[in-house]
Write an enzyme that holds these catalytic residues in place. Sequence first.
Site, short mmCIF file in Angstrom:
data_model
loop_
_atom_site.label_atom_id
_atom_site.label_comp_id
_atom_site.label_asym_id
_atom_site.label_seq_id
_atom_site.Cartn_x
_atom_site.Cartn_y
_atom_site.Cartn_z
N HIS A 1 2.97 2.43 2.14
CA HIS A 1 3.31 3.12 3.39
C HIS A 1 4.09 2.16 4.28
CE1 HIS A 1 -0.75 1.48 4.84
NE2 HIS A 1 0.12 0.96 5.67
N CYS B 1 3.35 6.95 7.47
CA CYS B 1 4.68 7.44 7.13
C CYS B 1 5.02 7.00 5.72
CB CYS B 1 5.69 6.88 8.13
SG CYS B 1 7.41 7.26 7.75
N ASN C 1 0.81 -1.22 0.00
CA ASN C 1 0.00 0.00 0.00
C ASN C 1 0.85 1.27 0.00
OD1 ASN C 1 -2.51 -1.37 0.02
ND2 ASN C 1 -2.34 -1.69 2.24
#
Length: 427
Positions: A326, A361, A324
């Site tokens: 991240h 993040c 995904n």
Amino acid sequence: MVATAATSAFIPVPSPSAPDPGSKPKKLANLGGMKPKSISSGGLQVKANAQAPPKINGSSVSLTTPVETVKHEGEMSSSSSSSSSSPPPRTFINTLPDWSMLLAAITTIFLAAEKQWMMLDWKPRRPDMDMLIDPFGLGRIVQDGFVFRQNFSIRSYEIGADRTASIETLMNHLQETALNHVKTAGLLGDGFGSTPEMCKKNLIWVVARMQVVVDRYPTWGDVVQVDTSVGASGKNGMRRNWLVRDYKTGEILTRASSVWVMMNKKTRKLSKIPGEVRGEIEPYFLDSDPVVEEDSRKLQKLDDNTADYVRTGLAPRWSDLDVNQHVNNVKYIGWILESAPLPILESHELAAMTLEYRRECGKDSVLQSLTAVSSNGVGNLASHADIECQHLLRLEDGAEIVRGRTVWRPKYAKNFGTFDQLPAEST
């Protein structure tokens, strides 16, 4: 003719001697019901002394003398009466096996083996032995379809300096069972743990809160059994629980509970659970008591003034990203422990952890890890007391990524009376 040639290749047959011109033609004995062809007197005549020595199977055979021929004819005439009742001679053709009987025997053997296979009892004799039918550790659904169970063997590269599995290893096991649960239930779409309806709406799961309690860490070669189940958490959340046991003894090693919410993959904003998605996952919800007593204490916010230890310049690598795009939530735990003081890491082990994920993040983020130690902290390590730490993982601009709280217990306080008594391998 073919049969006769094949027979002569395997069974030696004596060559007939040259006929006597003055004798009458003799009647040959009946060989297996075959009538020999009559020999015409006008055929080609060959002198006896000019006949080449016959060969049978490549070996020369001498011709019989006329006396021996007469003697042999007398023996044949005396045994002609009994030759009619004797069995036919062995030939290459009539010595072949009966293939129909051979095929019938093979079929009988296969049917008997199949029957025995179907009659084998593959059911486990004990509830904790379900994984005997899962030799490859792929996991299976148990307890009426509400619990997913999977075994893991602790590898040599998954242990640390203490010869026990690291907290990151345990967290990876939890994440792996969660994804395999979705896959085994038939709800895995083309996303990372997303259901088909979630994929249609560009939705993904993100963890909002995680609470872990470790009673004992497994060591190299141990086999752990991980059970996971899901349930409702409010209106727009899903709770996932884990129980990690020692496979041999059934002892509970780790308990964990988490809350997951949905985020739009394109807008990166949180989303409510659509009705179509709820219809997919609700049949698998298990109404049970929480495996971990929820720690409702508020997590403190740290800054440069309240933190005792700060580690800067933390950046994700490409291998830290999931599908995904991240950072994997397990990586956050490693970053949090980067700012934990080394004396605590050497003398204590992580016993409990509570994490709150505030934002994701990305691959270009640069982070800072902050840690604050409780009053009976680094200066009182020999007191054998538990130590509590507060943590914050943030971006360089101050945006919060994860807040956390950890509890540490002495490593050898249970097995050794004083802190100075350490195992020989650890000194």
